[in-house]
Design an enzyme around this catalytic site. Sequence first.
Site, PDB file in Angstrom:
ATOM      1  N   SER A  89       0.819  -1.213   0.000  1.00 31.70           N
ATOM      2  CA  SER A  89       0.000   0.000   0.000  1.00 31.70           C
ATOM      3  C   SER A  89       0.857   1.268   0.000  1.00 31.70           C
ATOM      4  O   SER A  89       2.049   1.250   0.311  1.00 31.70           O
ATOM      5  CB  SER A  89      -0.928   0.001   1.213  1.00 31.70           C
TER       6      SER A  89
HETATM    7  N1  SAM Z   1      -0.666  -4.927   4.138  1.00 27.96           N
HETATM    8  C1  SAM Z   1       0.047  -5.259   2.930  1.00 27.96           C
HETATM    9  C2  SAM Z   1       1.459  -4.756   2.921  1.00 27.96           C
HETATM   10  O1  SAM Z   1       1.886  -4.128   3.893  1.00 27.96           O
HETATM   11  O2  SAM Z   1       2.162  -5.039   1.931  1.00 27.96           O
HETATM   12  C3  SAM Z   1      -0.686  -4.883   1.677  1.00 27.96           C
HETATM   13  C4  SAM Z   1      -1.851  -5.767   1.452  1.00 27.96           C
HETATM   14  S1  SAM Z   1      -2.418  -5.932  -0.204  1.00 27.96           S
HETATM   15  C5  SAM Z   1      -3.045  -4.327  -0.560  1.00 27.96           C
HETATM   16  C6  SAM Z   1      -3.875  -6.928   0.142  1.00 27.96           C
HETATM   17  C7  SAM Z   1      -3.576  -8.380   0.437  1.00 27.96           C
HETATM   18  O3  SAM Z   1      -4.750  -8.986   0.982  1.00 27.96           O
HETATM   19  C8  SAM Z   1      -3.215  -9.193  -0.804  1.00 27.96           C
HETATM   20  O4  SAM Z   1      -1.943  -9.753  -0.642  1.00 27.96           O
HETATM   21  C9  SAM Z   1      -4.322 -10.248  -0.877  1.00 27.96           C
HETATM   22  O5  SAM Z   1      -3.873 -11.500  -1.366  1.00 27.96           O
HETATM   23  C10 SAM Z   1      -4.762 -10.335   0.570  1.00 27.96           C
HETATM   24  N2  SAM Z   1      -6.111 -10.860   0.806  1.00 27.96           N
HETATM   25  C11 SAM Z   1      -7.247 -10.667   0.104  1.00 27.96           C
HETATM   26  N3  SAM Z   1      -8.286 -11.312   0.700  1.00 27.96           N
HETATM   27  C12 SAM Z   1      -7.789 -11.912   1.817  1.00 27.96           C
HETATM   28  C13 SAM Z   1      -8.352 -12.710   2.867  1.00 27.96           C
HETATM   29  N4  SAM Z   1      -9.637 -13.011   2.900  1.00 27.96           N
HETATM   30  N5  SAM Z   1      -7.527 -13.143   3.867  1.00 27.96           N
HETATM   31  C14 SAM Z   1      -6.218 -12.831   3.845  1.00 27.96           C
HETATM   32  N6  SAM Z   1      -5.625 -12.098   2.888  1.00 27.96           N
HETATM   33  C15 SAM Z   1      -6.397 -11.623   1.892  1.00 27.96           C
END
Ligand code: SAM
Length: 216
Positions: free
Chosen positions: A61
């Site tokens: 992000s």
């Molecule tokens: N917090 C992260 C960082 O610091 O890099 C960025 C997160 S990225 C915008 C969103 C992540 O959420 C993705 O890697 C995606 O695979 C994951 N995701 C989506 N749905 C999810 C779920 N139900 N449980 C866990 N992870 C999930």
Amino acid sequence: MEGGMGREKRVLFNNLRKEIHDEKVLRAMEKVPRELFVPSEGRHMAYKDVALPIGNGQTISQPYIIALMTSMLELRGDEKVLEVGTGSGYQAAILSHLLARGTVLTLERISSLARTAATTLDSLGCKNVEVRLADDRLGAPEDSPFNTIIVTAGSPKLPQSLMAQMAAGGRMVIPVGTRMEQELIRVVKTSEGHTVNVLGPCRFVPLIGRDAWPEK
Ligand code: SAM
């Protein structure tokens, strides 16, 4: 760190300080080398205030959004925190620094991202963080209640399953909206129910799962 990146890092944090007035959060962010959470081809962009690709169609992000979300958690340092969406692990590393007496359970549904994030967090000595592969339920009911929940993927609604995993008085920051655009909201669980504050617009990849979006 080479000079150019050092200069970009100073510029980024000078700009963040104009909008985010939580020094504890900004200092924790300064301690975490964002370049280690970005694949090598994007590393020269590590200190730009933008989201960057991390593979598998996912992103790390934007620093401003991370600073805003983290400051809205108002951590004291002893909480049990759940992050849904480990991605690169950058947000979890920042939480680790802020939780001298607390813990972070961070969940990721894509196994290669979870593995890479765990390796990076280990290499930085973030001992109070557990990275776990998510199943199709949201969160980790067996580890609940959590004092604080941060969701770093966009949800179609406020998920009742995550509300149920929050302790009384607990806080959650979560983007809610369409698959393309969301509002960042902060929810506080009270004895009567919950209160909601809208923090502003944002754009996250979708939260996938039983109580969120279908995969396609
Ligand atoms: N917090 C992260 C960082 O610091 O890099 C960025 C997160 S990225 C915008 C969103 C992540 O959420 C993705 O890697 C995606 O695979 C994951 N995701 C989506 N749905 C999810 C779920 N139900 N449980 C866990 N992870 C999930």
